[in-house]
Motif scaffolding. Structure first.
Motif, PDB file in Angstrom:
ATOM      1  N   SER A   1       0.800  -1.225   0.000  1.00  0.00           N
ATOM      2  CA  SER A   1       0.000   0.000   0.000  1.00  0.00           C
ATOM      3  C   SER A   1       0.836   1.279   0.000  1.00  0.00           C
ATOM      4  O   SER A   1       0.372   2.294  -0.542  1.00  0.00           O
ATOM      5  CB  SER A   1      -1.002   0.001   1.163  1.00  0.00           C
ATOM      6  N   PRO A   2       2.064   1.319   0.566  1.00  0.00           N
ATOM      7  CA  PRO A   2       2.858   2.541   0.411  1.00  0.00           C
ATOM      8  C   PRO A   2       3.128   2.887  -1.049  1.00  0.00           C
ATOM      9  O   PRO A   2       3.256   4.058  -1.404  1.00  0.00           O
ATOM     10  CB  PRO A   2       4.158   2.211   1.154  1.00  0.00           C
ATOM     11  N   ARG A   3       3.204   1.866  -1.906  1.00  0.00           N
ATOM     12  CA  ARG A   3       3.405   2.094  -3.338  1.00  0.00           C
ATOM     13  C   ARG A   3       2.089   2.135  -4.108  1.00  0.00           C
ATOM     14  O   ARG A   3       1.896   2.986  -4.967  1.00  0.00           O
ATOM     15  CB  ARG A   3       4.267   0.982  -3.944  1.00  0.00           C
ATOM     16  N   ALA A   4       1.215   1.180  -3.827  1.00  0.00           N
ATOM     17  CA  ALA A   4       0.037   0.974  -4.682  1.00  0.00           C
ATOM     18  C   ALA A   4      -1.253   1.535  -4.117  1.00  0.00           C
ATOM     19  O   ALA A   4      -2.279   1.511  -4.793  1.00  0.00           O
ATOM     20  CB  ALA A   4      -0.136  -0.519  -4.946  1.00  0.00           C
ATOM     21  N   GLY A   5      -1.256   2.014  -2.867  1.00  0.00           N
ATOM     22  CA  GLY A   5      -2.470   2.553  -2.286  1.00  0.00           C
ATOM     23  C   GLY A   5      -3.554   1.493  -2.160  1.00  0.00           C
ATOM     24  O   GLY A   5      -3.288   0.357  -1.770  1.00  0.00           O
ATOM     25  N   LYS A   6      -4.773   1.836  -2.524  1.00  0.00           N
ATOM     26  CA  LYS A   6      -5.904   0.924  -2.363  1.00  0.00           C
ATOM     27  C   LYS A   6      -5.868  -0.256  -3.319  1.00  0.00           C
ATOM     28  O   LYS A   6      -6.642  -1.200  -3.174  1.00  0.00           O
ATOM     29  CB  LYS A   6      -7.215   1.697  -2.549  1.00  0.00           C
ATOM     30  N   ARG A   7      -4.991  -0.224  -4.296  1.00  0.00           N
ATOM     31  CA  ARG A   7      -4.892  -1.348  -5.226  1.00  0.00           C
ATOM     32  C   ARG A   7      -4.030  -2.477  -4.684  1.00  0.00           C
ATOM     33  O   ARG A   7      -3.854  -3.496  -5.333  1.00  0.00           O
ATOM     34  CB  ARG A   7      -4.321  -0.868  -6.562  1.00  0.00           C
ATOM     35  N   ALA A   8      -3.493  -2.296  -3.497  1.00  0.00           N
ATOM     36  CA  ALA A   8      -2.566  -3.284  -2.943  1.00  0.00           C
ATOM     37  C   ALA A   8      -3.289  -4.511  -2.413  1.00  0.00           C
ATOM     38  O   ALA A   8      -4.442  -4.433  -1.981  1.00  0.00           O
ATOM     39  CB  ALA A   8      -1.764  -2.647  -1.813  1.00  0.00           C
ATOM     40  N   ARG A   9      -2.578  -5.632  -2.449  1.00  0.00           N
ATOM     41  CA  ARG A   9      -2.970  -6.793  -1.669  1.00  0.00           C
ATOM     42  C   ARG A   9      -2.230  -6.685  -0.343  1.00  0.00           C
ATOM     43  O   ARG A   9      -1.010  -6.510  -0.327  1.00  0.00           O
ATOM     44  CB  ARG A   9      -2.598  -8.089  -2.391  1.00  0.00           C
ATOM     45  N   ILE A  10      -2.966  -6.812   0.746  1.00  0.00           N
ATOM     46  CA  ILE A  10      -2.401  -6.504   2.054  1.00  0.00           C
ATOM     47  C   ILE A  10      -2.530  -7.693   2.994  1.00  0.00           C
ATOM     48  O   ILE A  10      -3.626  -8.240   3.183  1.00  0.00           O
ATOM     49  CB  ILE A  10      -3.101  -5.275   2.673  1.00  0.00           C
ATOM     50  N   TRP A  11      -1.410  -8.101   3.572  1.00  0.00           N
ATOM     51  CA  TRP A  11      -1.426  -9.057   4.659  1.00  0.00           C
ATOM     52  C   TRP A  11      -1.421  -8.258   5.955  1.00  0.00           C
ATOM     53  O   TRP A  11      -0.545  -7.420   6.166  1.00  0.00           O
ATOM     54  CB  TRP A  11      -0.203  -9.972   4.601  1.00  0.00           C
ATOM     55  N   TYR A  12      -2.387  -8.510   6.803  1.00  0.00           N
ATOM     56  CA  TYR A  12      -2.464  -7.780   8.067  1.00  0.00           C
ATOM     57  C   TYR A  12      -2.280  -8.758   9.230  1.00  0.00           C
ATOM     58  O   TYR A  12      -2.299  -9.978   9.044  1.00  0.00           O
ATOM     59  CB  TYR A  12      -3.796  -7.032   8.184  1.00  0.00           C
ATOM     60  N   ASN A  13      -2.103  -8.210  10.404  1.00  0.00           N
ATOM     61  CA  ASN A  13      -1.934  -9.022  11.615  1.00  0.00           C
ATOM     62  C   ASN A  13      -0.642  -9.833  11.601  1.00  0.00           C
ATOM     63  O   ASN A  13      -0.541 -10.898  12.200  1.00  0.00           O
ATOM     64  CB  ASN A  13      -3.130  -9.959  11.827  1.00  0.00           C
ATOM     65  N   SER A  14       0.379  -9.317  10.905  1.00  0.00           N
ATOM     66  CA  SER A  14       1.676  -9.986  10.943  1.00  0.00           C
ATOM     67  C   SER A  14       2.338  -9.733  12.295  1.00  0.00           C
ATOM     68  O   SER A  14       2.387  -8.601  12.771  1.00  0.00           O
ATOM     69  CB  SER A  14       2.580  -9.456   9.823  1.00  0.00           C
TER      70      SER A  14
END
Length: 398
Positions: free
Chosen positions: A324-337
């Motif tokens: 998301s720092p690069r792609a914003g809302k288009r990112a695939r994001i893994w959370y809770n790492s």
């Protein structure tokens, strides 16, 4: 005592001003520009990630590179794989840092080279506005034998450096996009001949292959969706055939990266394909991609396949994934790492490689410092040395 793993971490030599970054993204731009301004996109999404011990460093400073090497060594990392950008006809980007490492002899820490053989466009580092036209900053080209030789000799001092990482005495050289490289077999043969001419044993060529690539895309959409609904995975490429395709070109080994297949396995196959299909249409028609989020603890379980047990297949371990720092809302994001979840992932990978010869007990770590993609090992304000400690402890436990 045998070494559990040879952990090799990808290293981005980008965190310093360059003429190209200044020209295309503004004076003084580095990845820190994106990292610092990142924002959470949903509840439970942690952004921005802020560096701790090393701060917002400048890689032109030798002290920073020395500190990075010490942190990596203490965590059990064998060496760095520096990303290298050679676009053909002598055109290079981001070579300054690696050249300084070679010329100075510091840090005294093993390294190898990973050729990121892909073009650069206006979306490499930043999320450009919707409907913006893509354009090349530098196009990857393969001019042929003369350029191959020029490329080899540009790196010869590094190849002869005692720090260079080897497998069975051969220089480990990594290629990012093996199937986009026309006549790569001729390149491999030529470089091996040049290496022997210069008194070197030759190269151990490693190619990246993503474990979730489709090879039966000619099937109708209806057939694919029906198969997935019935839990028929035949629409996916067979992992062994993907590996064998690359090895047949002359590569010695494959680095398997399980990101895509993990995304599909995360949900039911049918739902995953539907999401992939719909998102592809939205992106193609409107240059828009909804935020995709995946729980790190769950997705880590889907990163590996039995193919990773093959002697010439080297799995990838990943502390997180968040572009998301690069792609914003288009990112695939893994959370809770969290470090403890990463440790469990590392232990799974260690089990896959435990019966391989020690020289080939390799894990690629993605990555040392890809802050713009959310996969980094360097200390941050959230967990400090947590990920470094998790890796070290996994490697030390009996």
């Amino acid at each position: 005592m045998k070494k559990k793993a040879r952990v090799i971490a990808f290293y981005l030599p980008q965190f310093h001003p360059t003429p190209e970054n200044d020209k295309f993204w503004g004076k003084g731009f580095t990845e820190w520009t994106n990292v610092a301004k990142a924002k959470p996109l949903f509840k439970g999404h942690h952004q921005p990630h802020i560096p701790a011990d090393l701060g917002f460093y400048d890689l032109r400073m030798p002290e920073v590179r020395d500190a990075q090497a010490k942190l990596a060594r203490d965590a059990g990392i064998e060496g760095f794989c520096y990303w290298h950008y050679w676009f053909g006809n002598g055109k290079q980007f981001l070579q300054k840092i690696f050249d300084e490492v070679v010329e100075s002899g510091k840090p005294d820490f093993p390294f190898c080279v990973g050729w990121a053989n892909h073009s650069w466009n206006n979306k490499n580092w930043v999320n450009t506005p919707t409907f913006s036209k893509d354009y090349y900053i530098a196009e990857q080209t393969y001019p042929g034998a003369e350029d191959n030789e020029k490329h080899f000799y540009s790196l010869l001092k590094a190849f002869k450096d005692p720090r260079y990482i080897k497998v069975d005495g051969k220089l480990l050289f990594y290629i990012f996009a093996p199937l986009k490289f026309p006549n790569v077999s001729a390149f491999i043969s030529q470089w091996n001949e040049l290496a022997k001419k210069e008194g070197l044993k030759g190269f151990y060529f490693v190619a990246l292959r993503e474990s979730g690539e489709f090879i039966k895309i000619k099937s109708s959409i209806k057939t694919i969706m029906t198969n997935l609904f019935n839990k028929d995975f035949s629409v996916f490429s067979d992992a062994d055939s993907v590996i064998n395709e690359v090895l047949s070109l002359g590569f010695d080994a494959v680095n398997s990266r399980g990101i895509n297949i993990a995304h599909y396995r995360y949900n039911s196959p049918f739902i995953s394909f539907c999401k992939h299909f719909v998102n592809g249409i939205l992106f193609g028609l409107f240059d828009w991609h909804p935020v995709e989020k995946y729980n790190f603890k769950k997705i880590s379980k889907f990163l590996f396949t039995d193919t990773d047990r093959r002697e010439n297949v080297f799995p990838t371990i990943i502390p997180n994934w968040d572009r998301s720092p690069r792609a914003g809302k288009r990112a695939r994001i893994w959370y809770n790492s969290k470090p403890e979840y990463f440790k469990e992932q590392v232990k799974m990978a260690l089990d896959l490689i435990k019966d391989k010869p020690e020289q080939k007990r390799i894990l690629f770590l993605m990555a040392w410092n890809e802050w713009g993609e959310g996969n980094y090992m360097e200390p941050d304000l959230e967990y400090g040395h947590g990920y470094l400690d998790a890796l070290r402890n996994a490697l030390l436990e009996k």
